[in-house]
Design an enzyme around this catalytic site. Sequence first.
Site, PDB file in Angstrom:
ATOM      1  N   GLY A 194       0.862  -1.067  -0.197  1.00 29.36           N
ATOM      2  CA  GLY A 194       0.087   0.074   0.133  1.00 29.36           C
ATOM      3  C   GLY A 194       0.753   1.075  -0.072  1.00 29.36           C
ATOM      4  N   GLU A 195       0.293   2.316   0.646  1.00 30.48           N
ATOM      5  CA  GLU A 195       1.005   3.650   0.746  1.00 30.48           C
ATOM      6  C   GLU A 195       1.278   4.244  -0.732  1.00 30.48           C
ATOM      7  OE1 GLU A 195       5.014   3.324   2.250  1.00 30.48           O
ATOM      8  OE2 GLU A 195       4.566   2.282   4.059  1.00 30.48           O
ATOM      9  N   GLY A 196       0.397   3.673  -1.642  1.00 26.00           N
ATOM     10  CA  GLY A 196       0.778   4.159  -3.096  1.00 26.00           C
ATOM     11  C   GLY A 196       1.842   3.701  -3.694  1.00 26.00           C
TER      12      GLY A 196
END
Lengths: 338, 338
Positions: free
Chosen positions: B304-306
Site C-alpha cells: 500500500g502507501e501508493g
Amino acid sequence: MSTSGLPFDDIRELLSNMPGPDETAVAAVRERDRFLTKPPGALGRLEEIAEWLAAWTGRPPAVTRPLVAVFAGNHGVTRQGVSPYPSDVTAQMVANFASGGAAINQICIANDLGLKVFDLALELPTGDITEEAALDERACAATMAFGMESIAGGTDLLCIGEMGIGNTTIAAAICHGLYGGNAEEWTGPGTGAQGEGLTRKIAAVERAVAHHKAHLGDPLELLRRLGGREIAAMAGAILAARMERIPVIVDGYVATAAAAVLHAANDTALDHCMIGHVSAEPGHIRLIEKLGKQPLLTLGMRLGEGTGAALAAGIVKAAAQCHTGMATFEQAGVSDKD
Amino acid sequence: MSTSGLPFDDIRELLSNMPGPDETAVAAVRERDRFLTKPPGALGRLEEIAEWLAAWTGRPPAVTRPLVAVFAGNHGVTRQGVSPYPSDVTAQMVANFASGGAAINQICIANDLGLKVFDLALELPTGDITEEAALDERACAATMAFGMESIAGGTDLLCIGEMGIGNTTIAAAICHGLYGGNAEEWTGPGTGAQGEGLTRKIAAVERAVAHHKAHLGDPLELLRRLGGREIAAMAGAILAARMERIPVIVDGYVATAAAAVLHAANDTALDHCMIGHVSAEPGHIRLIEKLGKQPLLTLGMRLGEGTGAALAAGIVKAAAQCHTGMATFEQAGVSDKD
C-alpha cells in the site's frame, strides 16, 4: 588480449574464473531489511533487487552511475530479405541516438541514466550466416574485447541494448543453434516481418543453422559463425561487468541471445544479470525460460535499443533507494507486530 | 456540498455527469505516433499510455506535476483481531511519511513525484463493520468531499494510495459486498495475518457483509456501511480527478476497492484510471478482472502507501517523454519501411 595462443583463449579463461556473489553483502541487506518500516516481504521483488545489487557489487545497494550501453552492427544476412527496413537504418538510428531523438534517449532522460552508443564497423556488414561465418575468430574475439573495454569501470548498473537491422534473425539463429527445436519457434516479426518476409526469415534461420551445424558445439564458435559484431560486443560487455562487479540489466531478444552464448559456456555466467523486460518478440520468453530467469517488466515492447532494460533500471533505482532510505521501526517510532 | 437534500445527492449528480475521453487528443497522438522513429507498435503499452494521457487530459501527453496522494484512516473492525499490527501504527506511519522514512517517500524521490498525505480523524476509528455501519451518510459524504478537494487542480497525474491498519479487511468486505462469492476468496494476509489471525479476518468479513446484507444494493450506501474514511476520501479523489481531467493511477487492493465503489455506481467511472501494480494480496487480481483492467506492473509487492502506483508513474512519465521527445523519421533522416 594475449599476443600468443588462439584468439578466444583469454575469453575462455575469464569464463572459467568469474567471481561469485558476495554473500556477506547479501546477509547485511537481509539483516537491515528486517527492521525497515514495512511488513516482512511487502516490497516483493524490490527486496530481491536490493539483495541482487549487494550480491554483485559487494556493497550496500546503490545506483549512482547507471549506464545504458547500446551496441550497433550490420548483418550480411539482410540480403536474404529478412527485414522490412534497409540496412542503412542502423547508421541512421545511431545518428538519431547521437542527436537525442530515439526512444532510448527519452527513457534515459525520464530515468536519469547515462547513455553510450558504440557503432561497430557499420560499413562492414558481417558475413551472410546462411552461407558463411559472420566473423572470423580473430575479429569475433577483438569485438568481444572492444565490448569489454567499452563499459569497464564506468558504471554501477549497466543496461545492455542494441541496434542492428537484421539482428532478430541473428538472435533466432543463435537460439536455434544453442537450443535446437525448429527455426519457426525462435523466429518472430522483429521490426515487422510478416507474410512472405517472415517466411524468408524463418528459412534463413533454418539454412544458417544447417550450414554451420557441425561447428555449433562450442558456444564461442557458434557466436562467431551465427552472431554479429554487436552480439559479440554485448557478450564481452556482460562478461567484463561480471569481472568488475557491475550488475547488468539485459534488454530484449537480441541482447539476451548474446547473453545466452555466455550461459552456454558457463551456466553461472549470467548470475549477475537480470532480464529487464520480456519482449513481444515471441522467442524471448522461451529464451528467458532456458536461462532460468524471470523478467522484471512485461509491457509489450519490441524495440531493442536498450529500452526495456532502461525502464527496468528505474525500478532498480527505486529498490536501492527503498533499502537505503527507509527508516527502521526504531528510528521512526513505529510499533512492530504484536 | 449542497446545503439541502441528502448528503450523497451531489455525488450521485457527479457520477451521472462525468466527462468522456477527448477523442481529438487521442487521434492527434495516433497520428504523431505513425511518424516516430520506431516500428509501429514497438513501444507496446507505452503507446497505449500516451493515448490514455491524451484522452483524459485533453492535451498532448505530458506529466509535469505528478502527485502521490496518500489517505490514512483507522477502523473499528481492528477490535476483531484482524491485523498483526496495532491501530497506533496508522498514525505512526503518517509521522514516518512526514519525516521521509517510509517506502513511498523513497519511490517519490526515485521517480521525482510530489507526495501529500491526508490523515482522516485517526483518533476516531470508524464503526466496527461487523456490528454497525462504518460511517453515517453525512460523515461519509463529507469525507468524500474532503477527498475531492484535497487533490483538485494540483496535478496532471494522480497516484492514489492509503495507509490504515485493518483496511485490507475493509477492502475484502467491500469486494465481497459488491461481487458476492465467499469471504475467503476476497480475504488475504494483508500486513501478515495468518493461521488463526486470517481465520478471524475471514470471519469478520463474512459477519460484516451478512450484517449489512439488506442495504448493499446502492454502492454509496455500501461504502458508508463497509468502508472507512480513507476509502471514502480515495473514492472522492478519483471522482474529482475525472471531473478535472486528471488521469489517475490506482494503487493496490484497498485503493482499488475504493475505486470499485465508483465503478459499481457507473461502469465508466474508472475509464480515466489505470491500475499501477497488481498486489500479492490475492483478492486484488480478482478485483482488477471485475473492473476489466490490466495492471501495469507485477512485482509481488503488498505494502500500500501508493507504492505500486508511484512505481507505475515512472513508466507513465517515460511513456509521455517518448511520445513528445522522439524524432520523426523525417526529422532524424531515418528511412521508413521498404
